[in-house]
Design a protein around this motif. Sequence first.
Motif, PDB file in Angstrom:
ATOM      1  N   GLU A  86      19.495  -0.716  -0.349  1.00  0.00           N
ATOM      2  CA  GLU A  86      18.505  -0.690  -1.425  1.00  0.00           C
ATOM      3  C   GLU A  86      17.602  -1.919  -1.371  1.00  0.00           C
ATOM      4  OE1 GLU A  86      21.930   1.817  -2.270  1.00  0.00           O
ATOM      5  OE2 GLU A  86      21.791  -0.341  -1.857  1.00  0.00           O
ATOM      6  N   LEU A  87      18.203  -3.092  -1.099  1.00  0.00           N
ATOM      7  CA  LEU A  87      17.421  -4.322  -1.001  1.00  0.00           C
ATOM      8  C   LEU A  87      16.474  -4.259   0.196  1.00  0.00           C
ATOM      9  CD1 LEU A  87      16.736  -7.191  -1.879  1.00  0.00           C
ATOM     10  CD2 LEU A  87      18.737  -7.994  -0.612  1.00  0.00           C
ATOM     11  N   ARG A  88      16.959  -3.769   1.322  1.00  0.00           N
ATOM     12  CA  ARG A  88      16.094  -3.653   2.507  1.00  0.00           C
ATOM     13  C   ARG A  88      14.933  -2.696   2.245  1.00  0.00           C
ATOM     14  NH1 ARG A  88      18.737  -4.652   8.287  1.00  0.00           N
ATOM     15  NH2 ARG A  88      20.122  -6.373   7.751  1.00  0.00           N
ATOM     16  N   ALA A  89      15.193  -1.638   1.505  1.00  0.00           N
ATOM     17  CA  ALA A  89      14.120  -0.698   1.175  1.00  0.00           C
ATOM     18  C   ALA A  89      13.071  -1.360   0.293  1.00  0.00           C
ATOM     19  CB  ALA A  89      14.704   0.535   0.485  1.00  0.00           C
ATOM     20  N   LEU A  90      13.517  -2.175  -0.673  1.00  0.00           N
ATOM     21  CA  LEU A  90      12.572  -2.881  -1.538  1.00  0.00           C
ATOM     22  C   LEU A  90      11.764  -3.900  -0.748  1.00  0.00           C
ATOM     23  CD1 LEU A  90      11.448  -3.453  -4.373  1.00  0.00           C
ATOM     24  CD2 LEU A  90      13.327  -5.086  -4.691  1.00  0.00           C
ATOM     25  N   LEU A  91      12.419  -4.637   0.139  1.00  0.00           N
ATOM     26  CA  LEU A  91      11.705  -5.593   0.980  1.00  0.00           C
ATOM     27  C   LEU A  91      10.646  -4.896   1.831  1.00  0.00           C
ATOM     28  CD1 LEU A  91      14.814  -7.678   2.064  1.00  0.00           C
ATOM     29  CD2 LEU A  91      12.794  -8.664   0.960  1.00  0.00           C
ATOM     30  N   ARG A  92      10.986  -3.734   2.339  1.00  0.00           N
ATOM     31  CA  ARG A  92      10.041  -2.985   3.182  1.00  0.00           C
ATOM     32  C   ARG A  92       8.878  -2.458   2.344  1.00  0.00           C
ATOM     33  NH1 ARG A  92      11.841   0.839   8.151  1.00  0.00           N
ATOM     34  NH2 ARG A  92       9.770   1.586   8.787  1.00  0.00           N
ATOM     35  N   ARG A  93       9.188  -1.931   1.179  1.00  0.00           N
ATOM     36  CA  ARG A  93       8.124  -1.453   0.291  1.00  0.00           C
ATOM     37  C   ARG A  93       7.201  -2.596  -0.102  1.00  0.00           C
ATOM     38  NH1 ARG A  93       8.946  -0.204  -6.041  1.00  0.00           N
ATOM     39  NH2 ARG A  93       6.739  -0.229  -6.585  1.00  0.00           N
ATOM     40  N   ALA A  94       7.784  -3.743  -0.437  1.00  0.00           N
ATOM     41  CA  ALA A  94       6.976  -4.895  -0.828  1.00  0.00           C
ATOM     42  C   ALA A  94       6.064  -5.336   0.308  1.00  0.00           C
ATOM     43  CB  ALA A  94       7.880  -6.039  -1.274  1.00  0.00           C
ATOM     44  N   ALA A  95       6.583  -5.312   1.547  1.00  0.00           N
ATOM     45  CA  ALA A  95       5.772  -5.728   2.695  1.00  0.00           C
ATOM     46  C   ALA A  95       4.594  -4.787   2.913  1.00  0.00           C
ATOM     47  CB  ALA A  95       6.647  -5.789   3.947  1.00  0.00           C
ATOM     48  N   SER A  96       4.810  -3.485   2.788  1.00  0.00           N
ATOM     49  CA  SER A  96       3.701  -2.551   2.989  1.00  0.00           C
ATOM     50  C   SER A  96       2.694  -2.641   1.848  1.00  0.00           C
ATOM     51  CB  SER A  96       4.218  -1.121   3.134  1.00  0.00           C
ATOM     52  OG  SER A  96       4.915  -0.699   1.978  1.00  0.00           O
ATOM     53  N   ASP A  97       3.183  -2.848   0.618  1.00  0.00           N
ATOM     54  CA  ASP A  97       2.273  -2.943  -0.527  1.00  0.00           C
ATOM     55  C   ASP A  97       1.510  -4.261  -0.544  1.00  0.00           C
ATOM     56  OD1 ASP A  97       3.108  -0.475  -1.239  1.00  0.00           O
ATOM     57  OD2 ASP A  97       3.961  -1.024  -3.170  1.00  0.00           O
ATOM     58  N   ALA A  98       1.977  -5.244   0.237  1.00  0.00           N
ATOM     59  CA  ALA A  98       1.279  -6.521   0.365  1.00  0.00           C
ATOM     60  C   ALA A  98       0.262  -6.490   1.502  1.00  0.00           C
ATOM     61  CB  ALA A  98       2.285  -7.653   0.593  1.00  0.00           C
ATOM     62  N   THR A  99      -0.042  -5.313   2.015  1.00  0.00           N
ATOM     63  CA  THR A  99      -0.997  -5.140   3.108  1.00  0.00           C
ATOM     64  C   THR A  99      -2.270  -4.502   2.569  1.00  0.00           C
ATOM     65  OG1 THR A  99       0.848  -4.826   4.643  1.00  0.00           O
ATOM     66  CG2 THR A  99      -1.331  -4.130   5.393  1.00  0.00           C
ATOM     67  N   VAL A 100      -3.419  -5.060   2.930  1.00  0.00           N
ATOM     68  CA  VAL A 100      -4.705  -4.581   2.421  1.00  0.00           C
ATOM     69  C   VAL A 100      -5.539  -4.067   3.593  1.00  0.00           C
ATOM     70  CG1 VAL A 100      -6.793  -5.155   1.124  1.00  0.00           C
ATOM     71  CG2 VAL A 100      -4.627  -6.266   0.554  1.00  0.00           C
ATOM     72  N   LEU A 101      -6.021  -2.837   3.461  1.00  0.00           N
ATOM     73  CA  LEU A 101      -6.926  -2.256   4.458  1.00  0.00           C
ATOM     74  C   LEU A 101      -8.348  -2.704   4.134  1.00  0.00           C
ATOM     75  CD1 LEU A 101      -7.384  -0.327   6.858  1.00  0.00           C
ATOM     76  CD2 LEU A 101      -7.556   1.548   5.195  1.00  0.00           C
ATOM     77  N   LEU A 102      -8.914  -3.516   5.022  1.00  0.00           N
ATOM     78  CA  LEU A 102     -10.238  -4.082   4.773  1.00  0.00           C
ATOM     79  C   LEU A 102     -11.362  -3.259   5.404  1.00  0.00           C
ATOM     80  CD1 LEU A 102      -9.489  -7.907   5.305  1.00  0.00           C
ATOM     81  CD2 LEU A 102      -9.624  -6.631   3.152  1.00  0.00           C
ATOM     82  N   LYS A 103     -11.112  -2.689   6.578  1.00  0.00           N
ATOM     83  CA  LYS A 103     -12.117  -1.833   7.224  1.00  0.00           C
ATOM     84  C   LYS A 103     -11.407  -0.702   7.950  1.00  0.00           C
ATOM     85  CE  LYS A 103     -15.945  -3.444   9.043  1.00  0.00           C
ATOM     86  NZ  LYS A 103     -16.935  -4.159   9.904  1.00  0.00           N
ATOM     87  N   ASN A 104     -11.995   0.473   7.901  1.00  0.00           N
ATOM     88  CA  ASN A 104     -11.494   1.621   8.670  1.00  0.00           C
ATOM     89  C   ASN A 104     -12.670   2.545   8.969  1.00  0.00           C
ATOM     90  OD1 ASN A 104      -9.480   3.111   9.972  1.00  0.00           O
ATOM     91  ND2 ASN A 104      -8.969   4.287   8.124  1.00  0.00           N
TER      92      ASN A 104
END
Length: 844
Positions: free
Chosen positions: A302-320
């Motif tokens: 559960e902790l690893r899942a939260l860490l992974r979710r937090a890492a992806s949510d801390a990522t910002v798409l600036l250009k695509n």
Amino acid sequence: MAEEFDVEATLAKLTLPQKIKLLAGLGWWHTQSIPEAGVPSVRMSDGPNGVRGTRFFNGVPSSCFPSSTGLGASFDIDLARQVGEALADECRAKSTHVLLAPTVNTQRSPLGGRSFESFSEDPHLNGTLAAAYINGLQSKGVAATIKHFVANDQEFQRFSISSDVSERALREIYLKPFQIAIKKADPWALMTCYNRVNGLHVSENPWLIDDILRKEWGFKGMIMSDWIGVYSTTESIKAGVDLEMPGPTVMRGKAVERALAGEKLLPSDIDERARKILELVQRAKASGIPFDGPEEGVDTPELRALLRRAASDATVLLKNDSALLPLGGPLTKIAVIGPNAKQSFTSGGGSARLLETYTVSPFEGIAAAARELGAELTYTVGATSHKYLPLLNGYIHYAGGKGALVEFWNAEPVEGWTTSLIGGPEPAWSTPTRGSECFLMDGVDDSKVNTACWIRWSTKFTPDESGDYEFGINMTGVGNLFVNGELVVDLFHDPPPGEGFFGLATADVHAVVKGLKAGEPVDVEVRMTNATFVVRGAPFETRGGVRLGAVRVVGGEEAVESAVKLAQEADVAIVIVGLNHEWESEGFDRPDMSLPGYTNKLVSAVLKANPKTVIVNQSGSPVEMPWIDEAHTVLQAFYGGNELGSGLADVLFGKVNPSGKLALTFPKRVEDNPSYPSYGSKGEAPGKILYNEGIYVGYRGYDKKSIAPLFPFGFGLSYTTFAYSSLETSPISPDGNFTVSFTVANTGNVDGREVAQVYIANPGASLPRAVRELRGFVKVALRAGESKRVAVELDREALGYFDERKKTWVAEKGTFEVLVGASSRDIKLAGEAKLEKTFAWTGL
């Protein structure tokens, strides 16, 4: 079962010397105990993104969450609360009662060494996320310590600099996140800052601590100093600083007794301070967390899942621009390039750093995703970005397993032992360690090893690439580095001074070892003594330290050419660049916003070599991107914690639709930042920094001067599209409450989450105000094609400004603009709300 603890009864039975004893810490991480009165020692731990525990050297590993600027980019109140809860679980496992977090200092400049530690440049977002984090932490009985109170926004002359700021700016920008968090979360502790505000150290400033914090806001918690942040005896106690940290005391103890004798202090002053410490003890007892208990780690799915979710949510798409992301489909070869690819830069430097339970580098995360697609992965560094050579961590082992062996003697084993590889007697004590950076201020058996000692750090280093290798080492003390039995670096004879280990180390000295083979281990040994260092003296007791790094020697142009070749051969190139904890850290500010070394040249070259190139920048705060017009696909990753690589890969390959928004404005150049004329060493007078931008901090300043940033505050893209409609605003009540409601629709083909931001403008105000100010936000999860009606509740804080003349907050009657946007510069809906009558208030 939690133990009852009567604060007043305990205070009444304490003697005056016992009360004085309570006013300073016991060592680095504990308060003093009074066993005969039933007062135990409360344990504390750093820091904002993880729970380090009580040891710098060989501490119990910890989960590292994304840096606060990354968590800020999530704009996710629920995630911040869950992170707080998870940190509380780790505190409980480490028998820790007080976490020294969160940090809510406003990021005045991109150059601030500790910018990554706070959530945002905006006080509303900063304070709101801090409140959620605090509520999560304290819901499980662990005290939060909101810090560093206040205007602690640079590292240059951090112990003495005076932040000279108007009361209006202080109230609206710098005090405001503290005020919001105290109102919404009631933190049980607060830490004062090192610096002065308008000429007076905050740790002895009664106006800030007593008048505003305690009386006006009603703060009931315990107030501690930052470490070595008390500079007076009577003044700090009178102002309201309860606890001097760390111990042993420098400014209290006997000095308090002398002040009492002269009646500069009264026994009632001591009672007031001791009472707050006992109230913290009461909370610690109620938590059920053991005192002087064991330190253990936490590692669950559960902790690893939260860490992974937090890492992806801390990522910002600036250009695509070319819709290259998410990656998928028929990919046969992916080139991963860049200095931030294979190393796990989980956090910034200083007190935020810790020993992670595990790490997933960007390369490892991408490799796992590539295997699912059946794609081949190639790698080259392309350019180096280190300030110091990369640590050997992950590439070393000794007879007992991964890492190295550290051995200690209390006298020189034999004459000449430090300068040659001759033998000697068995060590007095030894211990394994995971890495090649050892700060020996704790974690050593004091019963067997003297403070002055002789030390050997030994391991086998296995290169992953063949070639010549550059080794770099610094240490506190004197000694030498040997590789395969040969003396490589001599730091024994008159070593030059350096900056490492809080300024106690030698300079970092380099040497090249030729002809190492991939997969073939070589013996590496450091022999040193700290005896001369200990005799010289240090501001705190330590056995010193050693830092050893190595990297394959590659010329700058050659490295770029190798990267270009790899990119040309691949279907897609992913270039991962940025900063790390050596560039962004407590203790110093950044000299500029540039990416280091050949980084920008590398990015431009790869963009030309392969049109399908993704650029990932990893930093805790903004950097210049001179290649931004050439790049069509750009991600901002921040420091992502343990699961940095997994979270990044989830976004790159579409397992997670990015929803992050920048909590900091990214300027095109540092000169555009509102604080630029007066920041760091650019004070108008020695020891002073004039906050001459006033309330126009961050996006407020760019908007006021109509300066186009590289990327605006609140900006972030998605793999889907969103539409806003049907704005409605309820009437404003006489005390300032109203509701803003609107509809958000997912108009694309992918499920996603949108951060809708509510800004308020007051163009008819009698005093100058910001063009618009963030006053609310909501994160909406929408399936493809779905729409939702959302409502944002606002109160008087959305309307008011601070009137210095009247010393009150004022909401002026008139028409306010209500703006709903996808960023501070992308306003989707505009409406109005009318306040019928002016009103004023003080306090929370």
